[in-house]
Design a protein around this motif. Structure first.
Motif, PDB file in Angstrom:
ATOM      1  N   ARG A 174      62.693  29.399  57.061  1.00  0.00           N
ATOM      2  CA  ARG A 174      61.371  28.874  57.394  1.00  0.00           C
ATOM      3  C   ARG A 174      60.551  29.989  58.032  1.00  0.00           C
ATOM      4  NH1 ARG A 174      61.326  23.120  57.752  1.00  0.00           N
ATOM      5  NH2 ARG A 174      59.077  23.453  57.914  1.00  0.00           N
ATOM      6  N   LEU A 198      58.929  21.184  44.847  1.00  0.00           N
ATOM      7  CA  LEU A 198      57.807  21.417  45.753  1.00  0.00           C
ATOM      8  C   LEU A 198      56.478  21.096  45.061  1.00  0.00           C
ATOM      9  CD1 LEU A 198      56.671  22.455  48.470  1.00  0.00           C
ATOM     10  CD2 LEU A 198      56.771  24.771  47.488  1.00  0.00           C
ATOM     11  N   LEU A 221      56.827  30.359  49.287  1.00  0.00           N
ATOM     12  CA  LEU A 221      57.417  29.272  50.067  1.00  0.00           C
ATOM     13  C   LEU A 221      58.690  28.751  49.412  1.00  0.00           C
ATOM     14  CD1 LEU A 221      56.929  27.556  52.602  1.00  0.00           C
ATOM     15  CD2 LEU A 221      55.571  26.000  51.182  1.00  0.00           C
ATOM     16  N   ALA A 267      65.248  22.231  51.877  1.00  0.00           N
ATOM     17  CA  ALA A 267      66.200  23.195  52.446  1.00  0.00           C
ATOM     18  C   ALA A 267      67.607  22.633  52.562  1.00  0.00           C
ATOM     19  CB  ALA A 267      65.712  23.651  53.822  1.00  0.00           C
ATOM     20  N   GLU A 294      58.919  17.692  53.911  1.00  0.00           N
ATOM     21  CA  GLU A 294      59.322  18.072  52.551  1.00  0.00           C
ATOM     22  C   GLU A 294      60.155  19.350  52.546  1.00  0.00           C
ATOM     23  OE1 GLU A 294      59.745  17.975  48.370  1.00  0.00           O
ATOM     24  OE2 GLU A 294      59.504  16.487  49.947  1.00  0.00           O
ATOM     25  N   LEU A 295      59.769  20.335  53.345  1.00  0.00           N
ATOM     26  CA  LEU A 295      60.533  21.582  53.389  1.00  0.00           C
ATOM     27  C   LEU A 295      61.923  21.360  53.970  1.00  0.00           C
ATOM     28  CD1 LEU A 295      57.779  24.147  54.437  1.00  0.00           C
ATOM     29  CD2 LEU A 295      58.612  23.581  52.140  1.00  0.00           C
ATOM     30  N   ASP A 296      62.039  20.495  54.960  1.00  0.00           N
ATOM     31  CA  ASP A 296      63.367  20.143  55.486  1.00  0.00           C
ATOM     32  C   ASP A 296      64.231  19.529  54.387  1.00  0.00           C
ATOM     33  OD1 ASP A 296      63.008  21.078  58.054  1.00  0.00           O
ATOM     34  OD2 ASP A 296      62.585  19.100  58.918  1.00  0.00           O
ATOM     35  N   GLU A 338      53.995  29.118  56.272  1.00  0.00           N
ATOM     36  CA  GLU A 338      53.764  27.676  56.266  1.00  0.00           C
ATOM     37  C   GLU A 338      52.372  27.331  56.799  1.00  0.00           C
ATOM     38  OE1 GLU A 338      57.118  25.637  58.035  1.00  0.00           O
ATOM     39  OE2 GLU A 338      58.510  26.886  56.885  1.00  0.00           O
ATOM     40  N   VAL A 368      62.340  28.679  51.202  1.00  0.00           N
ATOM     41  CA  VAL A 368      63.007  27.405  51.511  1.00  0.00           C
ATOM     42  C   VAL A 368      64.257  27.208  50.655  1.00  0.00           C
ATOM     43  CG1 VAL A 368      61.770  25.799  49.977  1.00  0.00           C
ATOM     44  CG2 VAL A 368      62.501  25.052  52.245  1.00  0.00           C
ATOM     45  N   LEU A 424      54.280  18.464  55.136  1.00  0.00           N
ATOM     46  CA  LEU A 424      54.924  19.641  54.546  1.00  0.00           C
ATOM     47  C   LEU A 424      56.250  19.929  55.236  1.00  0.00           C
ATOM     48  CD1 LEU A 424      54.778  21.996  52.508  1.00  0.00           C
ATOM     49  CD2 LEU A 424      53.647  23.323  54.312  1.00  0.00           C
ATOM     50  N   ASP A 425      56.278  19.820  56.547  1.00  0.00           N
ATOM     51  CA  ASP A 425      57.508  20.067  57.302  1.00  0.00           C
ATOM     52  C   ASP A 425      58.633  19.148  56.837  1.00  0.00           C
ATOM     53  OD1 ASP A 425      58.928  21.330  59.579  1.00  0.00           O
ATOM     54  OD2 ASP A 425      58.885  19.286  60.382  1.00  0.00           O
TER      55      ASP A 425
END
Length: 153
Positions: free
Chosen positions: A101, A8, A92, A136, A131-133, A106, A96, A128-129
């Protein structure tokens, strides 16, 4: 969780090079955020937040500066006044890591990144969405590995 924090923060450095944050502090926080669970072992495999204050006190007792010890206490409560970007990033990464989520968390991160970079919040959210997907994706494997080694309190 440390690996997720590493990825991250690496993404953040690449995607938002003008945003200032202390990567070493985030990684320290990621490595030690749950240390209080040694005093509350039932929280190793179950819910609870008693480990947060215990971890903070444990780290302070070992001479760790409050600036770093705070992550043990702040990783579960990111909406307090004075919360810094580093605290949000540790929280975060913690969420994640297990593919959880939290929209309010976020939104806070998006707001900080958009403000610091001058980017529109919706653009920041989309980046960001994504990257977080990606981060995860390995959660099932990580949780399965962890669950194969249960801890009895």
């Amino acid at each position: 969780m440390h690996d997720v924090a590493w990825d991250l923060t690496a993404w953040l450095l690449r995607s938002y090079p003008t945003v200032e944050f202390d990567r070493a502090a985030v990684l320290f926080g990621a490595a030690t955020h749950d240390i209080g669970k040694v005093r509350h072992p039932r929280e190793l495999s179950g819910p609870g937040s008693d480990h947060e204050a215990a971890g903070y006190e444990l780290l302070l007792g070992q001479g760790i500066d409050e600036r770093l010890a705070r992550f043990a206490q702040t990783h579960g409560c990111w909406d307090r006044p004075g919360t810094e970007l580093e605290d949000l990033l540790v929280s975060l990464a913690d969420k994640v890591w297990k593919a959880k989520r939290i929209p309010d968390l976020e939104r806070l991160v998006v707001g900080r990144l958009a403000e610091a970079s001058g980017e529109q919040a919706w653009q920041t959210f989309l980046k960001l969405d994504e990257e977080l997907d990606r981060l995860a994706t390995g959660a099932d494997r990580r949780l399965d590995f962890q669950n194969r080694y249960p801890v009895a309190a």
